[in-house]
Enzyme design. Sequence first.
Site, PDB file in Angstrom:
ATOM      1  CG  HIS A 140     -25.205  16.965 -20.204  1.00 50.57           C
ATOM      2  ND1 HIS A 140     -24.483  16.378 -19.183  1.00 50.57           N
ATOM      3  CD2 HIS A 140     -25.881  15.956 -20.795  1.00 50.57           C
ATOM      4  CE1 HIS A 140     -24.723  15.074 -19.165  1.00 50.57           C
ATOM      5  NE2 HIS A 140     -25.579  14.800 -20.142  1.00 50.57           N
ATOM      6  CD  GLU A 196     -23.881  13.508 -23.621  1.00 49.34           C
ATOM      7  OE1 GLU A 196     -24.244  12.400 -24.075  1.00 49.34           O
ATOM      8  OE2 GLU A 196     -23.897  13.765 -22.398  1.00 49.34           O
ATOM      9  CG  ASN A 244     -25.139   6.053 -30.932  1.00 46.40           C
ATOM     10  OD1 ASN A 244     -24.434   5.921 -29.947  1.00 46.40           O
ATOM     11  ND2 ASN A 244     -26.388   6.474 -30.842  1.00 46.40           N
ATOM     12  CG  HIS A 281     -29.970  12.401 -21.019  1.00 48.38           C
ATOM     13  ND1 HIS A 281     -29.289  11.497 -21.802  1.00 48.38           N
ATOM     14  CD2 HIS A 281     -29.017  13.074 -20.331  1.00 48.38           C
ATOM     15  CE1 HIS A 281     -27.993  11.621 -21.578  1.00 48.38           C
ATOM     16  NE2 HIS A 281     -27.790  12.578 -20.701  1.00 48.38           N
ATOM     17  CD  GLU A 314     -26.964  11.162 -17.111  1.00 50.77           C
ATOM     18  OE1 GLU A 314     -26.119  10.276 -16.990  1.00 50.77           O
ATOM     19  OE2 GLU A 314     -26.882  12.056 -17.990  1.00 50.77           O
TER      20      GLU A 314
END
Length: 146
Positions: free
Chosen positions: A5, A62, A66, A80, A123
């Site tokens: 992703h 994704e 927040n 990322h 990641e």
Amino acid sequence: MKYLHTMVRASDLDASLGFYCDKLGLVEVNRYESEGGRFTLVYLAAPGDVERAGAESSPLLEITWNWDPEQYSGGRNFGHLAYRVEDIYATCQRLLDAGVTINRPPRDGHMAFIRSPDGISIELLQAGGSLPPQEPWASMANTGSW
């Protein structure tokens, strides 16, 4: 290696989903809310990838929202890229041997972060569940930001 992703942060989740889903045509395939972490993750797939995304958790966009307001600057709204690897320790060792800084070592046998030459955070996730903790990774500190 398998592409998983791309993560982007949203300052307004409803506006972002209105854009990505209602206008662009992506489909919500999963959602995760963390009370403790005060964030929501929404995973979107292109219509032609919905079946694969459901079965393989990829390829996805994704959206990270927040809950506490935050100003995003310097590209922080882009999170990322994520890739699943067969052996996170061997992958990180190969990268380290090639001169790549392991910004977030795989201390947990599951997740590591590196950066591209342009500073894009990447990641790395262990396929099939976490490996047992292993040195030197288990006690290795973070380097820089990830």
